[in-house]
Each structure stands twice: as structure tokens, then as C-alpha cells.
Design a protein around this motif. Structure first.
Motif, mmCIF file in Angstrom:
data_model
loop_
_atom_site.group_PDB
_atom_site.id
_atom_site.type_symbol
_atom_site.label_atom_id
_atom_site.label_comp_id
_atom_site.label_asym_id
_atom_site.label_seq_id
_atom_site.Cartn_x
_atom_site.Cartn_y
_atom_site.Cartn_z
ATOM 1 N N CYS A 162 11.185 10.720 -15.590
ATOM 2 C CA CYS A 162 11.685 9.651 -14.725
ATOM 3 C C CYS A 162 12.162 10.205 -13.391
ATOM 4 C CB CYS A 162 12.820 8.897 -15.426
ATOM 5 S SG CYS A 162 12.268 7.829 -16.775
ATOM 6 N N GLU A 163 12.818 11.352 -13.419
ATOM 7 C CA GLU A 163 13.291 11.953 -12.177
ATOM 8 C C GLU A 163 12.126 12.360 -11.289
ATOM 9 O OE1 GLU A 163 16.309 15.458 -10.558
ATOM 10 O OE2 GLU A 163 15.892 15.288 -12.701
ATOM 11 N N ILE A 164 11.127 13.017 -11.874
ATOM 12 C CA ILE A 164 9.948 13.421 -11.100
ATOM 13 C C ILE A 164 9.257 12.200 -10.505
ATOM 14 C CG2 ILE A 164 7.614 14.386 -11.317
ATOM 15 C CD1 ILE A 164 8.798 16.299 -13.444
ATOM 16 N N GLN A 165 9.091 11.174 -11.309
ATOM 17 C CA GLN A 165 8.374 9.988 -10.848
ATOM 18 C C GLN A 165 9.174 9.207 -9.807
ATOM 19 O OE1 GLN A 165 5.390 9.252 -11.327
ATOM 20 N NE2 GLN A 165 4.700 10.288 -13.181
ATOM 21 N N LEU A 166 10.498 9.258 -9.903
ATOM 22 C CA LEU A 166 11.323 8.568 -8.919
ATOM 23 C C LEU A 166 11.146 9.181 -7.539
ATOM 24 C CD1 LEU A 166 13.412 6.350 -8.483
ATOM 25 C CD2 LEU A 166 15.201 8.012 -9.012
ATOM 26 N N TYR A 167 11.191 10.521 -7.474
ATOM 27 C CA TYR A 167 10.962 11.192 -6.184
ATOM 28 C C TYR A 167 9.533 10.950 -5.697
ATOM 29 C CZ TYR A 167 15.349 13.723 -6.927
ATOM 30 O OH TYR A 167 16.660 14.058 -7.115
ATOM 31 N N HIS A 168 8.583 10.927 -6.633
ATOM 32 C CA HIS A 168 7.188 10.681 -6.269
ATOM 33 C C HIS A 168 7.028 9.284 -5.677
ATOM 34 C CE1 HIS A 168 2.854 11.073 -6.464
ATOM 35 N NE2 HIS A 168 2.752 10.003 -7.228
ATOM 36 N N LEU A 169 7.698 8.301 -6.270
ATOM 37 C CA LEU A 169 7.642 6.935 -5.760
ATOM 38 C C LEU A 169 8.268 6.853 -4.375
ATOM 39 C CD1 LEU A 169 7.187 3.889 -6.005
ATOM 40 C CD2 LEU A 169 9.302 3.748 -7.347
ATOM 41 N N ALA A 170 9.412 7.524 -4.190
ATOM 42 C CA ALA A 170 10.068 7.494 -2.882
ATOM 43 C C ALA A 170 9.154 8.077 -1.808
ATOM 44 C CB ALA A 170 11.378 8.274 -2.956
ATOM 45 N N ARG A 171 8.459 9.165 -2.155
ATOM 46 C CA ARG A 171 7.533 9.765 -1.191
ATOM 47 C C ARG A 171 6.399 8.804 -0.853
ATOM 48 N NH1 ARG A 171 3.656 13.902 -3.499
ATOM 49 N NH2 ARG A 171 2.375 12.039 -3.581
ATOM 50 N N ASN A 172 5.875 8.117 -1.870
ATOM 51 C CA ASN A 172 4.786 7.171 -1.620
ATOM 52 C C ASN A 172 5.224 6.044 -0.697
ATOM 53 O OD1 ASN A 172 2.927 8.533 -3.153
ATOM 54 N ND2 ASN A 172 3.215 7.300 -4.988
ATOM 55 N N ILE A 173 6.462 5.564 -0.902
ATOM 56 C CA ILE A 173 6.975 4.491 -0.048
ATOM 57 C C ILE A 173 7.093 4.989 1.390
ATOM 58 C CG2 ILE A 173 8.991 3.063 0.457
ATOM 59 C CD1 ILE A 173 9.478 2.904 -2.573
ATOM 60 N N LYS A 177 1.315 3.490 4.936
ATOM 61 C CA LYS A 177 1.045 2.991 6.282
ATOM 62 C C LYS A 177 1.409 1.514 6.361
ATOM 63 C CE LYS A 177 -2.643 6.255 7.435
ATOM 64 N NZ LYS A 177 -4.061 6.414 7.843
ATOM 65 N N ILE A 178 2.075 1.148 7.447
ATOM 66 C CA ILE A 178 2.510 -0.240 7.615
ATOM 67 C C ILE A 178 1.314 -1.119 7.951
ATOM 68 C CG2 ILE A 178 3.861 -1.806 9.060
ATOM 69 C CD1 ILE A 178 5.916 0.425 9.360
ATOM 70 N N ASN A 179 1.196 -2.226 7.251
ATOM 71 C CA ASN A 179 0.167 -3.223 7.525
ATOM 72 C C ASN A 179 0.763 -4.262 8.464
ATOM 73 O OD1 ASN A 179 -1.691 -5.300 7.533
ATOM 74 N ND2 ASN A 179 -2.173 -5.111 5.349
ATOM 75 N N ASN A 180 0.336 -4.223 9.704
ATOM 76 C CA ASN A 180 0.923 -5.108 10.721
ATOM 77 C C ASN A 180 0.592 -6.578 10.508
ATOM 78 O OD1 ASN A 180 2.258 -3.057 12.258
ATOM 79 N ND2 ASN A 180 0.262 -2.441 13.068
ATOM 80 N N GLU A 181 -0.284 -6.863 9.538
ATOM 81 C CA GLU A 181 -0.600 -8.262 9.246
ATOM 82 C C GLU A 181 0.619 -9.009 8.702
ATOM 83 O OE1 GLU A 181 -3.449 -9.879 9.894
ATOM 84 O OE2 GLU A 181 -4.136 -8.033 10.867
ATOM 85 N N ILE A 182 1.642 -8.253 8.238
ATOM 86 C CA ILE A 182 2.817 -8.926 7.679
ATOM 87 C C ILE A 182 3.806 -9.355 8.768
ATOM 88 C CG2 ILE A 182 2.608 -7.546 5.576
ATOM 89 C CD1 ILE A 182 5.110 -5.996 6.479
ATOM 90 N N ASP A 183 3.549 -8.957 10.031
ATOM 91 C CA ASP A 183 4.527 -9.237 11.090
ATOM 92 C C ASP A 183 4.880 -10.721 11.181
ATOM 93 O OD1 ASP A 183 4.514 -6.587 11.622
ATOM 94 O OD2 ASP A 183 3.368 -6.699 13.503
ATOM 95 N N GLY A 184 3.892 -11.552 11.040
ATOM 96 C CA GLY A 184 4.139 -12.989 11.154
ATOM 97 C C GLY A 184 5.004 -13.545 10.041
ATOM 98 N N TYR A 185 5.079 -12.813 8.940
ATOM 99 C CA TYR A 185 5.868 -13.290 7.795
ATOM 100 C C TYR A 185 7.291 -12.733 7.802
ATOM 101 C CZ TYR A 185 1.184 -14.417 6.079
ATOM 102 O OH TYR A 185 -0.100 -14.904 5.946
ATOM 103 N N SER A 214 0.608 3.857 -4.629
ATOM 104 C CA SER A 214 1.872 3.225 -4.969
ATOM 105 C C SER A 214 1.643 2.008 -5.848
ATOM 106 C CB SER A 214 2.605 2.825 -3.689
ATOM 107 O OG SER A 214 1.816 1.944 -2.937
ATOM 108 N N SER A 215 0.616 2.024 -6.644
ATOM 109 C CA SER A 215 0.401 0.914 -7.566
ATOM 110 C C SER A 215 -0.067 1.409 -8.904
ATOM 111 C CB SER A 215 -0.635 -0.064 -6.997
ATOM 112 O OG SER A 215 -1.827 0.591 -6.742
ATOM 113 N N PHE A 216 0.500 0.824 -9.964
ATOM 114 C CA PHE A 216 0.134 1.199 -11.325
ATOM 115 C C PHE A 216 -1.152 0.525 -11.741
ATOM 116 C CE2 PHE A 216 2.010 3.905 -14.191
ATOM 117 C CZ PHE A 216 3.383 3.901 -14.137
ATOM 118 N N LYS A 217 -1.772 1.050 -12.828
ATOM 119 C CA LYS A 217 -2.996 0.459 -13.348
ATOM 120 C C LYS A 217 -2.963 0.617 -14.852
ATOM 121 C CE LYS A 217 -7.981 1.187 -13.238
ATOM 122 N NZ LYS A 217 -9.016 2.053 -12.692
#
Length: 577
Positions: free
Chosen positions: A377-388, A392-400, A556-559
Motif C-alpha cells: 500500500c505504501e509503494i502504491q500510494l507513492y506511485h499513485l501520487a507520482r502518476n497524478i 498531462k492536463i486536458n484543457n478540454e475541462i476548462d469550460g467545466y 492512473s487507471s485500474f483494469k
């Protein structure tokens, strides 16, 4: 290092080498090429897989062939279809400036009629698998009675696959006065028998030590109960977010079963074994080379043609019967100068096999512990933080954003971070939070009291993304602290962070040294880790390197399938594999 231009190669080959971007020869190339160019002689070259053996025999062979003649002058035997095709492709690249040279591959699983047509057009060099070659000789399609050169590539693998009689039959159709070049990773008695029967006073060169595993590979073993092999495999994968691996099983049935379970549990896995059709095998290998498959579960025979340089881990789900087979398995990682890890999952009754392998490969295994749920859990938590952080920011969300800000109004920064991380992390944490210990105690473990050995584990905010592997990071930490080599140990590098251990007596020094340390303008942060020490006492075992981001795409997505996997992987989160 010695440049290729000093080895005696002619200009067409040097031009091709320049196009390929090769700068300096590998050790086996530097040793073999001048010998093979100097005069006609037999050669036995012992070198690990991934050391550049194809070029070591390919360059001299191309230079010695008379391209103006259509007679078959060179025969290269290789163990598998994949390796046969790979050698052919590489030889064609090497000979791109040699006009009129025709190199033909013949192997099973493809049209023998089409291959026969290519041979009849004139093939100065034939690259073949033993079975198809023997078949074509029997049909009178290929004439090797006048060849000048015969190369046995991966000779130990061919003989280990049961081709001894085929090779003897093929070589009996070749002239006695030819030159035979034998390339092999190991020298078992069957290879020695071939050399004695069909070679005349061969020159022998060895890269590294004979029958010794590659020094770039770290060997680890994990002791578990017999029923815990599969859960242990999953934990090893989850503890290494950047894993790109081959998992070896002994039987086709186990290979298929393990691969199916991994796929069902949400891992990017695939099976490779003898019951697959050639088309199915090609699809699996293509997906693996593209890293669409990160855990390739394979039998030893089916994996013979795997030649991928950036495999981070080899996992021995079951040990092989022959020690030479283990050498070949572990040689799939740590190639082309990169470091790699060979993991072995064993029961207590199999520990004697570890000692036998150590004696054979002349390298020590490191006894490791299957990671606990909290460690993962500790390893995966740091891994998730790095992924976040790296998303890359998707600028399509700006309007929302105005509406989103309204929804999130009143939530402070720290609480928002916790909520974002919890969206993806909670399922994983719920599965592993109370997971049981899978480790089966060895005799050495029984001598420890409570597992508290005075060793402290630390987190540090630099890793492979910063250019460190376990060796260079250990040196950096040791030099920063002014400690001796053995005072820093169990260095475990991940993508953007790492872990290391010292004895508890050094903890004040560690925390004080790294309280205000900057490197190239970046603050180095070290904290005592919540990840418990994984055993080993004061025995300073050889550090290991985990390949946190190398060779595998992180996401950053599970499968996976909720419920089926145990950790309930949602279909939108595959990055924790």
C-alpha cells in the motif's frame, strides 16, 4: 573501448555498423571477430544471452561469403522460429551494402513451398531451425554439402530442447573441411560432445566465467507455503509498479492456468506455451514486445526465442529441473548492460535447490520476504501520487471548471488531496490492509526474536526518474552520510522515490544530514518509513534494485473485474499492476 574499425572489418560492414548506430564492440565481438577474420578455424564462444553474439559471428561470416556465387556457403542453426527470424533480420541489416548477398530463413510453422522457392533463387547464407532444416535436407531442397561455415547459435538451448540427434544428422551432411563456430551461454556435456565430434582443435573464448550467470542480474528467493505461490506472485507484481516480466512455469497446463488467473485478476498478462498455434504465439509475442503484456507466463521451451532487452524481472513461479535452464531463464533480464532481477518462489523443501544453483552460477541468492499488505500500500500510494503529478492536463475541462469549483467549494487543499487519492486508492487498501503474511519461515528466521533486528527503514524522495539505480543511490547516501559501504543496505529504488536501511544507531545522523540537503536546487527529503523491515537481521545482504518505471507504461487507471481479483480492481485503474 576498441572501435569496430580496428577489428579488420571491410568498409561495407563498417558503413552498415555506422547506420545502425553501433559505436564500440561488445566483449564477445571484440574477442571473436579478429579470430574469425584472421584465418579458417573452429571456435567455441561462451557468452551470456544478450551480449551481442549475432554480430560476433554475423560480421565475419558476411565478410567471408562470396556474394557473386549463388552456392550456399554458410549455415546458421538456431533453436526457435523467433530467434531464426531475428538473426535473419539482423544479418540483412549488417549486409545492406553487400550487393547480391541473399540470406534466407527456414523454420517450422510457415510454408515449406515458399521457403523452397527462396532457396532455389540462390541463398549464400541459410538460417534455420534444426527440425525444418532436417526436413528440407531429406526432401533434397537444401544442399549443404559444400558449405564453408556452420554456426551453432545458442547451442546449449538447442540441445536442451532435444535437438541433439537432429544436429548430428545435419552436421553429417556438411563437409569435414568447413569451419564450425559454436556460440553458447553454458557448456553442458552435450555441447562438449558436439564440439569434440564435429570440431577440430577449436579456439575457445569466454566472456565472463564459464557456466556463470550474468553479473547484472540480482538473484532473490522467497519462501512460501505450497498453496501461496499464486498470491505471492501477485504481491511481487504489486510491489513493483514498473514490472515488465517473464514468469516461468514448468508445464503447459500451469502456464495457461496462471496466465488466465492473472488476466482475470486485472493484470496485463499472456501465456506462451507449446499448445498455441503459430499465429497465437505471434500475437502474444507482438503484444509483449509492445509492452501491451507486462507479465508473460511461459514454459522454458516456448520462451527460447524471447529476445527483449528491457525485461525488468524474471519470476520463477516454479524452479526448473536443470540448473542450466535456470541460467537461461535469468538471462532474459539484465541484458545489454541493464540491471535486472531474477525472483524465485520456493517452498521450504526446495531450498536445497537454491544452494545447488548458487554453486553452479557462482553467485549468491538474496533471501527476501514477500511484501506485506501495508508495504504494498505504501509503494502504491507513492506511485499513485507520482502518476497524478505527471498527468498531462486536458484543457478540454476548462469550460467545466466553474461548476467543478462550485461542487468542491469549502474543501481545503489537504482534504482535497486526500479525497483525490482515496478515489483510486481505497479499493486497493481495503484488500491489502488486513492481508495475512505469506512468508514461510526458514530455519534462520526461527532464530530471530520478534523480527526486531535494530534496522531502520527510510523513505527518500529520489529514484530511477532522477537517474539512480540501487548501486548509484547507495553510493550517494553513503557518501552523504560519511558511512562505510556496509552501513547502508537494502536499497530499493522505485520510479521517483526509494527506500534504504541503516542500523538504528545511525538514525539521528541520517535525519540530521538530510534535514537541509539540496542537490541541483532540489531538496532531498528522508523520513523514517512506515514500511517494516523485511528481515535479514544484521546480515548486510546485497542490495537489490526494483525497476520502478523502467520498461513499462504506468497509468492512473485500474483494469480488472471487481470481486474476481480480490483487491476489487475497477476497470478504470490498471496502473497499480
Amino acid at each position: 573501448m576498441t572501435p569496430f574499425s580496428t577489428l579488420g572489418l571491410n568498409q561495407p560492414l563498417l558503413d552498415a555498423i555506422s547506420d545502425l548506430g553501433f559505436e564500440n564492440p561488445s566483449e564477445v565481438q571484440e574477442k571473436a571477430i579478429p579470430i574469425l577474420l584472421e584465418k579458417e578455424k573452429d571456435l567455441v564462444a561462451l557468452a551470456q544471452t544478450g551480449t551481442g553474439k549475432t554480430a560476433a559471428f554475423g560480421f565475419p561470416l558476411i565478410q567471408k561469403i562470396h556474394a557473386e556465387s549463388r552456392t550456399t556457403q554458410g549455415l546458421i542453426l538456431s533453436p526457435t522460429r523467433e530467434l531464426c527470424m531475428q538473426i535473419t533480420n539482423e544479418m540483412q541489416l549488417y549486409s545492406k551494402y553487400v550487393k547480391g548477398l541473399n540470406i534466407v530463413a527456414i523454420y517450422g510453422g510457415a510454408s515449406i513451398t515458399e521457403q523452397a522457392k527462396k532457396i532455389k533463387k540462390g541463398a549464400q547464407i541459410v538460417v534455420a531451425t534444426p527440425g525444418r532444416m532436417k526436413d528440407m535436407i531429406g526432401r533434397g531442397i537444401v544442399d549443404i554439402s559444400k558449405i564453408d561455415y556452420c554456426i551453432l547459435d545458442e547451442a546449449d538451448e538447442m540441445l536442451n530442447m532435444g535437438f541433439y540427434e537432429d544436429i548430428k544428422d545435419i552436421l553429417s551432411n556438411t563437409p569435414q573441411e568447413k569451419s564450425t563456430w559454436l556460440f553458447s551461454a553454458t557448456m553442458p556435456k552435450e555441447v562438449a560432445a558436439i564440439a569434440k565430434k564435429f570440431m577440430h582443435k577449436p579456439v575457445e573464448i569466454t566472456v565472463g566465467e564459464k557456466n556463470v550467470g550474468a553479473t547484472t542480474v540480482q538473484h532473490e528467493y522467497y519462501v512460501v507455503g505450497g498453496r501461496d505461490r499464486y498470491p505471492a506472485l501477485k504481491r511481487l507484481a504489486d510491489a513493483n509498479p514498473g514490472i515488465f516480466s517473464v514468469v516461468f512455469c514448468r508445464t503447459k497446463r500451469d502456464t495457461q492456468r496462471v496466465a488466465e488467473k492473472l488476466i482475470e485478476d486485472g493484470y496485463n498478462a499472456g501465456a506462451l506455451h507449446g499448445d498455441l498455434s503459430q499465429n497465437q504465439r505471434d500475437l502474444v509475442m507482438n503484444a509483449f514486445r509492445k509492452k501491451q503484456i507486462q507479465m508473460l507466463v511461459a514454459t522454458d521451451v516456448a520462451a527460447r526465442g524471447i529476445d527483449v532487452d528491457d525485461i525488468t524481472h524474471v519470476i520463477n513461479y516454479q524452479l526448473p529441473d536443470e540448473i542450466e535452464t535456470y541460467t537461461h531463464r535469468s538471462g532474459r533480464t539484465g541484458r545489454a548492460g541493464k540491471s535486472g532481477i531474477s525472483m524465485v518462489i520456493v517452498t521450504r523443501s526446495e531450498l536445497r535447490k537454491i544452494k545447488a544453483i548458487e554453486r553452479k552460477i557462482k553467485q549468491d541468492f538474496v533471501e527476501e520476504k514477500i511484501p506485506t499488505g501495508i508495504e504494498i500500500c505504501e509503494i502504491q500510494l507513492y506511485h499513485l501520487a507520482r502518476n497524478i503529478k505527471e498527468t498531462k492536463i486536458n484543457n478540454e475541462i476548462d469550460g467545466y471548471l466553474p461548476a467543478i469549483n462550485d461542487v468542491l467549494e469549502g474543501i481545503d487543499r489537504d482534504e482535497l488531496i486526500k479525497k483525490i487519492v482515496s478515489v483510486e486508492f481505497t479499493r486497493f487498501f481495503n484488500y491489502y490492509n488486513k492481508a495475512r503474511d505469506l512468508n514461510s519461515g526458514t530455519a534462520e528466521d526461527k532464530g530471530r526474536s520478534g523480527g526486531n533486528d535494530g534496522s531502520v527503514r527510510y523513505f527518500i524522495n529520489i529514484g530511477e526518474r532522477d537517474g539512480y539505480d540501487w548501486m548509484s543511490l547507495k553510493d550517494f547516501i553513503r557518501d552523504s552520510l560519511g558511512l562505510d559501504k556496509d552501513d547502508v543496505y537494502k536499497v530499493d529504488t522505485k520510479g521517483s522515490f526509494s527506500f534504504f536501511n541503516t542500523d538504528a544507531a545511525f538514525t539521528p545522523l541520517v535525519l540530521e544530514t538530510f534535514s537541509d540537503l539540496n542537490v541541483d536546487g532540489r531538496r532531498i527529503n528522508v523520513e523514517v518509513s512506515n514500511k517494516p523491515d523485511r528481515g535479514g537481521g544484521k546480515r548486510k545482504r546485497r542490495d537489490r534494485k526494483n525497476s520502478g518505471g523502467r520498461g513499462r507504461k504506468s497509468s492512473s487507471s485500474f483494469k480488472g473485474k471487481k470481486g474476481k481479483s480480490g483487491h476489487g480492481r475497477s476497470k478504470k485503474f490498471k496502473g497499480f499492476v
